[in-house]
Write a protein that holds these residues in place. Structure first.
Motif, PDB file in Angstrom:
ATOM      1  N   CYS A 192       0.838  -1.207   0.000  1.00 20.91           N
ATOM      2  CA  CYS A 192       0.000   0.000   0.000  1.00 20.91           C
ATOM      3  C   CYS A 192       0.875   1.261   0.000  1.00 20.91           C
ATOM      4  O   CYS A 192       0.655   2.191  -0.793  1.00 20.91           O
TER       5      CYS A 192
ATOM      6  N   SER B   9       2.688   1.725  -3.396  1.00 19.34           N
ATOM      7  CA  SER B   9       1.776   2.170  -4.457  1.00 19.34           C
ATOM      8  C   SER B   9       1.419   3.635  -4.284  1.00 19.34           C
ATOM      9  O   SER B   9       1.372   4.407  -5.253  1.00 19.34           O
ATOM     10  N   VAL B  10       1.157   4.038  -3.051  1.00 19.19           N
ATOM     11  CA  VAL B  10       0.802   5.438  -2.789  1.00 19.19           C
ATOM     12  C   VAL B  10       2.004   6.333  -3.072  1.00 19.19           C
ATOM     13  O   VAL B  10       1.876   7.455  -3.598  1.00 19.19           O
TER      14      VAL B  10
ATOM     15  N   SER C 210       1.033  -4.282  -6.931  1.00 24.01           N
ATOM     16  CA  SER C 210      -0.048  -5.030  -6.278  1.00 24.01           C
ATOM     17  C   SER C 210      -0.217  -6.414  -6.894  1.00 24.01           C
ATOM     18  O   SER C 210      -0.483  -7.404  -6.191  1.00 24.01           O
TER      19      SER C 210
ATOM     20  N   TYR D 122      -5.140   3.900  -1.102  1.00 25.19           N
ATOM     21  CA  TYR D 122      -4.584   2.809  -1.902  1.00 25.19           C
ATOM     22  C   TYR D 122      -5.313   2.665  -3.237  1.00 25.19           C
ATOM     23  O   TYR D 122      -4.683   2.553  -4.298  1.00 25.19           O
TER      24      TYR D 122
ATOM     25  N   SER E  13      -4.396   5.163  -5.724  1.00 26.76           N
ATOM     26  CA  SER E  13      -3.044   5.003  -6.259  1.00 26.76           C
ATOM     27  C   SER E  13      -2.983   4.032  -7.417  1.00 26.76           C
ATOM     28  O   SER E  13      -2.034   4.071  -8.210  1.00 26.76           O
TER      29      SER E  13
END
Length: 960
Positions: free
Chosen positions: A730, A733-734, A746, A815, A818
């Motif tokens: 998370c 990705s952010v 992911s 999340y 993103s």
């Protein structure tokens, strides 16, 4: 104790004298002198071999000797002479006049006549029908033989039953649930049974333990019944709680053990379930004389059809009086006696089976006192009266009101019925009252009855012809019957089928046989069960093209039924069919052999391809010469009856022969014991049986505990993996804030998580995904895992369309944003339209989208209705719809649960569906086609199917 009573020592000496005399009588003369004299602490059953019938005789002698009347509980509870002495001393302190005989009791005033509820569809309707018309009419009379009888009116029954129903509902029992009932004959039994019905639940009657010596077998059989019935609640007496705790551990489904008082004392709103004719009214577990008990499913329609048919056959009305000692857990006592009285509103005079066993004269005196018209029991009940009752017990007895004395539930002895009617003819009993009947739980209770008022009818046939050719050839008129020539058999007629029912006899191939040809008996009719509860294998064996197999051999003659034996118990030897019952009767009459404790069965002989004949007989003899002489007598008797000698004669100690709760010989269980070398020793000590059962009950608990621990360990491991990987994924990705890169992170993280969690999963149809064109992917929604599984399955980034509620949660919003997710408001039409417009624009810009058209998911499996937004967007954008079917995620992590379990997961990607227009009709065609594709692969039912059928039904009713 009265001051003029003899000293206590005199009572002890006299009591031990009676016990010693009976103990000596039970032993052969050769060893009587060597037997150890009983003491006050000798175990009646384990040391002296006194079973329930012997103890009943002992109580009779004690009462005659000391001039007392002992409570029937003494029969079951007193296990030593000391306990009997206490009961005698307590009885001597009773006030004078408490010993009044039944002959002097006042007879009740007759009730006014009442109609039967012909239009009732369920048993609860019957109770309400009588309650509204005559609430104060006496329905049941609890008879104790001491002059303290307790009447129960319809109003009382309904009031207490409503309290029980409310108590069950307050404890979570809902309509359709099973409730086990293990109570002795008492007012509470009637209240609880009726209360279970009023709650919409299904009663499961169980017989309470009576013999401590067979407690292990008792627990084992009840554990099997409770496990099959899946009853969450057991209603029983407080004294049975320790045993019930063992049953709770052994079954895994039993949750609560309650007493009737606890249920009635529960404050709760009234419950009145509306039952239909074809709802299950009762699970009647068969006695298991030929195998394991099976739960016969009986609906309200089955029971009412049988009650009406029996009432028509016997011309029953409310002026009759039924006197019964039959156990209420058995179909004869429960359905024939009580529910029959409930339907026709005739009074039921009911006593405990222990009362009858201890003092059988009270059965006859109850018929005398209440002018009973209907009563009966198995053959042994009539034998008990013949052997136990002295003429002094019968002075003044009047049985002239008794018009139907049925004999059923076990083979009927013509000699017993003839001797019974002859002996009691002087007391007003008519010869026409004796009536052999036939029935079985699978037919509710009754199937064939002789016409009332007819004397005993029997068929005299050639024994050899029946054994060799299976034909019932009439014997020479000059030949002697069963008391003489062994070449002649006399078989009683059990009458004709009840109105609306049919019977037939077929051979092994199912071909119907003509009159006087023996074969398998089958029946059909409105009383017939639909099968055995949660036992499809046995249910399949029960049915034969619309007919039900009874498991009995029989033949028909002039429309009447003649039973020849149980199919599973018939011995096949040298092409002949041999029947155990006659041999058992003859051997049981030998001195030194315990009457009613003989089992004759066949044991397979692989060398000859036929069966060995085995005779297992109980005897108290231990001296070897005496036992050898007994074996020779058994051998000769069997040879006389069968025309051939048995292969094995096994003499066993008392209480070795296994019986059902109703006293039938369990020949199959005896055969199994013989074949496994268990015919020698008797029953183990009760404490050892309970310990064994406790260990057997503990084993499944341990296995369940092991599985639960393994499941919990796996769940914790999976959550630890998620807790370790999810925050990193998370945050990464952010941090990058690039949807394509966030999706790639992911994707790999989800695949690694599934691999480390050892989840067996696969993806099929990746080649179906459009490579150079945007599409709309739609998937079924079954679990919180669906998003992660789809991210792991799809290699290309897509725009996940999530529900708007997640946008209000900080971490999920960060999340999902993103990885390029969008949010849709399902409950605001304006916002939903705006979201669809954004989706159309995204697809036209070349971004594929992923949606869950069901919108949400629940606990129950089933594909729900699809919302139309995804398909409208696809049609307007001219993009293909790709159906994706998820299978297994609901089982791994179901809604409402937080502990995942290991299980297979599959993702099936279907072929792209091209829109054939941009309007609403094109969108609906896409929706229907996608839903059908997903339904085919998701492995779950169509949740809309019941609604579709209901709509079709409504439409059909509206057509002219």
């Amino acid at each position: 104790m009265n001051e003029d009573s003899p000293p206590r020592q005199n009572y002890e000496d006299a009591l031990l004298g009676i016990v010693g005399e009976m103990s000596t009588t039970m032993r052969p003369h050769a060893e009587a002198g060597a037997a150890t004299a009983p003491s006050l602490d000798s175990a009646l059953e384990a040391e002296l071999g006194f079973d329930s019938l012997t103890r009943a005789e002992l109580l009779t002698r004690i009462e005659q000797r000391f001039g007392v009347s002992l409570p029937e509980q003494v029969l079951a509870q007193a296990d030593t002479p000391r306990a009997l002495l206490r009961a005698v001393l307590a009885a001597r302190d009773l006030p004078p006049g408490s010993e009044e005989t039944p002959a002097r009791l006042a007879r009740p005033a007759p009730e006014t006549s009442a109609q039967a509820p012909d239009g009732a569809a369920a048993l609860t309707d019957v109770l309400r029908w009588h309650l509204h018309r005559h609430p104060d009419r006496t329905h049941v009379i609890l008879h104790d033989g001491e002059g303290d009888d307790t009447p129960i009116t319809f109003a009382q029954l309904h009031r207490h039953a409503c309290a029980v129903a409310a108590g069950l509902a307050a404890r979570g029992v809902r309509a359709g649930a099973t409730v086990a009932l293990m109570l002795p004959t008492s007012a509470e039994y009637f209240y609880c049974f009726a209360g279970i019905l009023l709650a919409g639940a299904i009663p499961v009657p169980l017989y309470p333990p009576t013999r401590l010596a067979q407690i292990g077998d008792h627990l084992q059989r009840h554990a099997g019944i409770l496990a099959n019935a899946q009853a969450p609640v057991l209603i029983t007496v407080a004294e049975a709680r320790p045993l019930a705790a063992l049953l709770k551990a052994a079954t895994g489904t039993l949750q609560s053990v309650l007493t009737p008082q606890e249920l009635e004392d529960t404050a709760g709103p009234p419950v009145q379930a509306m039952l239909r004719a074809h709802d299950i009214a009762l699970l009647q577990y068969t006695s298991g004389s030929t195998g394991s008990p099976k739960g016969v499913v009986l609906t309200h329609a089955n029971l009412l059809a049988n009650l009406r048919a029996m009432g028509t056959a016997l011309s029953v009305d409310s002026r009759d009086v039924f006197v019964s000692w039959l156990p209420l857990y058995h179909d004869m006592g429960l359905i024939g006696a009580w529910l029959g009285s409930l339907y026709y509103a005739f009074p039921l005079v009911v006593m405990s089976p222990l009362t009858f066993l201890a003092r059988p004269e009270r059965w006859l005196w109850a018929i005398h006192q209440y002018r009973g018209t209907l009563s009966g029991g198995p053959n042994f009940a009539y034998e008990l009266c013949l052997h136990r009752l002295a003429q002094a017990d019968l002075s003044g007895l009047d049985l002239s009101s008794w018009r139907f004395a049925f004999n059923g539930a076990e083979p009927v002895s013509l000699q017993t019925m003839r001797r019974f009617t002859a002996r009691f003819a002087g007391h007003g009993l008519r010869a026409q009252a004796a009536a052999p009947v036939y029935g079985l739980a699978e037919a509710s209770v009754g199937l064939t009855f002789p016409p009332p008022g007819r004397e005993l009818a029997a068929d005299r046939i050639d024994r050899a012809a029946l054994a060799r050719t299976s034909r019932a050839v009439p014997a020479d008129a000059n030949a002697r019957g069963a008391d003489g020539d062994h070449d002649v058999m006399e078989i009683p007629s059990c009458g004709r089928p009840l109105p609306g029912h049919e019977i037939r006899v077929v051979d092994a191939s199912g071909r119907e046989l003509p009159d006087r040809h023996e074969g398998l008996l089958q029946f059909r009719g409105p009383s017939a069960t639909s099968g055995y509860f949660r036992n499809p294998a046995q249910t399949r064996e029960l049915f034969d093209r619309g007919w039900l197999n009874t498991g009995d051999y029989a033949y028909l003659a002039d429309g009447e039924l003649f039973i020849t034996g149980r199919a599973k118990e018939t011995i096949v030897r040298g092409g002949r069919n041999l029947y155990p019952y006659e041999v058992e009767q003859a051997i049981g009459a030998l001195p030194g052999i315990r009457k009613g404790c003989v089992a004759v069965f066949g044991s397979a002989d692989p060398d000859s391809g036929t069966e060995h004949i085995v005779v297992m007989a109980e005897t108290a003899a231990t001296d070897e010469p005496v036992r050898r002489a007994l074996q020779q007598q058994v051998l000769k008797t069997a040879l006389d009856v069968l025309g051939m000698p048995p292969d094995h004669v096994v003499l066993v100690p008392p209480h070795t022969i296994l019986k059902t709760s109703s006293g039938k010989i369990r020949r199959a269980a005896c055969r199994e014991r013989f074949e496994h070398g268990g015919s020698g020793p008797g029953e183990a000590a009760p404490w050892l049986q309970i310990a064994r059962f406790g260990w057997q009950a503990l084993l499944p608990q341990l296995r369940r505990g092991r599985h639960a621990a393994a499941g919990l360990s796996y769940s914790m491991y999976a959550w630890l993996l998620f807790a370790a990987m999810a925050p990193v994924t998370c945050l990464a990705s952010v941090a990058v804030h690039r949807p394509a890169m966030g999706w790639a992170l992911s994707h790999h993280a989800a695949r690694l998580l599934l691999r480390l969690a050892a989840v067996p999963w696969f993806v099929q149809g990746l080649e179906q995904l459009p490579r150079h064109r945007a599409c709309v992917l739609v998937s079924n929604h079954a679990s919180y895992l669906d998003g992660m599984v789809l991210v792991a399955a799809l290699p290309m980034p897509v725009c996940v369309v999530a529900k708007r509620e997640l946008q209000g949660q900080r971490i999920p919003r960060a999340y999902l944003s993103s990885i390029g997710a969008d949010f849709i408001d399902r409950f605001d039409n304006v916002r939903e339209s705006e979201a669809i417009e954004r989706l159309v624009a995204a697809v036209r810009d070349g971004r594929s989208a992923l949606l869950f058209p069901e919108g949400t998911f629940g606990r129950e499996p089933g594909l729900q209705r699809f919302r139309s937004g995804a398909f409208v967007a696809a049609a307007r954008a001219g993009a293909p719809v790709v159906p994706v079917a998820l299978r297994g995620t609901r089982s791994v992590l179901r809604d409402g649960q937080w502990l995942p379990r290991r299980g297979p997961i599959s993702v099936v990607i279907g072929r792209p569906l091209q829109p054939d227009g941009q309007g609403w009709p094109a969108a609906m065609r896409l929706r229907n086609a996608a839903r059908a594709e997903i339904l085919h692969y998701c492995g779950e039912p169509d949740a809309l199917r019941p609604g579709i059928e209901a709509a079709r039904s409504r439409t059909a009713r509206q057509l002219p």
